[in-house]
Scaffold this active site. Sequence first.
Site, mmCIF file in Angstrom:
data_model
loop_
_atom_site.group_PDB
_atom_site.id
_atom_site.type_symbol
_atom_site.label_atom_id
_atom_site.label_comp_id
_atom_site.label_asym_id
_atom_site.label_seq_id
_atom_site.Cartn_x
_atom_site.Cartn_y
_atom_site.Cartn_z
ATOM 1 N N ASP A 116 0.841 -1.203 0.000
ATOM 2 C CA ASP A 116 0.000 0.000 0.000
ATOM 3 C C ASP A 116 0.875 1.252 0.000
ATOM 4 O OD1 ASP A 116 0.816 -0.521 2.646
ATOM 5 O OD2 ASP A 116 -1.197 -1.085 3.284
ATOM 6 N N GLU B 191 -10.121 -1.283 4.719
ATOM 7 C CA GLU B 191 -10.759 -0.856 5.960
ATOM 8 C C GLU B 191 -12.151 -1.475 6.098
ATOM 9 O OE1 GLU B 191 -8.968 0.761 8.041
ATOM 10 O OE2 GLU B 191 -8.269 2.706 7.336
ATOM 11 N N ASN C 173 -8.069 -2.185 14.162
ATOM 12 C CA ASN C 173 -9.451 -2.005 13.672
ATOM 13 C C ASN C 173 -9.810 -3.080 12.646
ATOM 14 O OD1 ASN C 173 -8.066 -1.256 11.355
ATOM 15 N ND2 ASN C 173 -9.505 0.370 10.848
ATOM 16 N N HIS D 231 -8.275 -4.023 9.911
ATOM 17 C CA HIS D 231 -7.960 -3.877 8.486
ATOM 18 C C HIS D 231 -6.817 -4.825 8.105
ATOM 19 C CE1 HIS D 231 -4.994 -0.228 9.232
ATOM 20 N NE2 HIS D 231 -4.354 -1.364 9.339
HETATM 21 C C1 F6R Z 1 1.128 -1.575 6.326
HETATM 22 C C2 F6R Z 1 -0.228 -2.128 6.317
HETATM 23 C C3 F6R Z 1 -1.055 -2.183 7.557
HETATM 24 C C4 F6R Z 1 -0.254 -2.594 8.809
HETATM 25 C C5 F6R Z 1 -1.160 -2.659 10.036
HETATM 26 C C6 F6R Z 1 -0.385 -3.035 11.282
HETATM 27 O O1 F6R Z 1 1.723 -1.597 5.062
HETATM 28 O O2 F6R Z 1 -0.682 -2.537 5.290
HETATM 29 O O3 F6R Z 1 -2.102 -3.100 7.355
HETATM 30 O O4 F6R Z 1 0.326 -3.840 8.584
HETATM 31 O O5 F6R Z 1 -1.764 -1.408 10.231
HETATM 32 O O6 F6R Z 1 0.582 -2.070 11.565
HETATM 33 P P1 F6R Z 1 1.608 -2.260 12.774
HETATM 34 O O7 F6R Z 1 2.592 -3.284 12.360
HETATM 35 O O8 F6R Z 1 2.263 -0.898 12.926
HETATM 36 O O9 F6R Z 1 0.811 -2.645 13.973
#
Ligand code: F6R
Length: 249
Positions: free
Chosen positions: A67, A143, A136, A138
């Site tokens: 992303d 989302e 959340n 995702h």
């Molecule tokens: C990042 C992404 C997100 C993160 C998720 C967890 O490229 O796609 O889905 O993997 O928000 O983030 P952390 O590792 O910071 O808890």
Amino acid sequence: MNITVFDNHEALSQAAAELVIDEIKKKPDLIVCFPTGSTPIRLYEILIEAYQKGKVDFSKVRVRSVDEYVGLSQDHPQSYAFFLSIHLLSCCNFDPKNIELINGAAQDPQAECLRYAQKLKEEGGIDLILDGIGENVHIGFNEPADQLYDHYHLESLSPWTRQVNARFFESIVDVPDQAMSVGVLDLLEAKTFLVLSSGKKKAEVWRRLSTENTLSTRFPASLLKLSQNVHCLIDQESASLMASDKVGK
Ligand code: F6R
């Protein structure tokens, strides 16, 4: 979906690194998508150490995006491209000509998502994708919503995601409100999808995944159950509220 519980973040990062290295040994020019976030940083350190010891060769690996924020160029310090460059790509022997990330600064973001989706399709899809999981629920930047997307697409970031990611910006007003993200089918059709989760703040996600028996676009992580190629590597803290009979399923 398979779940393996490790003692701690270090152990899951070591295991993830071994899996990544094995996949590269099996297919040196594989297409891999590396995520950003806090969870994979230790994994990237281990991969760099392995590279320095001559245990892995990244020279043929083709790197693609999970992303990216809309509106941030690849040299913007908060862009995902920049994050990946400093935490991994510039520290190993990745060949710049094999790194093709989605362009967050494209004039027409919608067209860029379509271009990128088409490109991945022509390349035969993703061999290996890694990702964390949002508190959340995702996955990628898919989302919770009434509908989700199949392939790379534009995503409006939820207030929750913008709030959590504000830690990397000077202020929440600087956090872009849109992102380009891999789609749910991209994730499920990847030959291998490694989901990494560490810490207590993710425990509620895993409790829900292990106790709820419905799949919902309002709970994007629940869709991971649709694929046997999804391997979740989670630590004890993340697993602490899980129904014990679901570990390994
Ligand atoms: C990042 C992404 C997100 C993160 C998720 C967890 O490229 O796609 O889905 O993997 O928000 O983030 P952390 O590792 O910071 O808890």
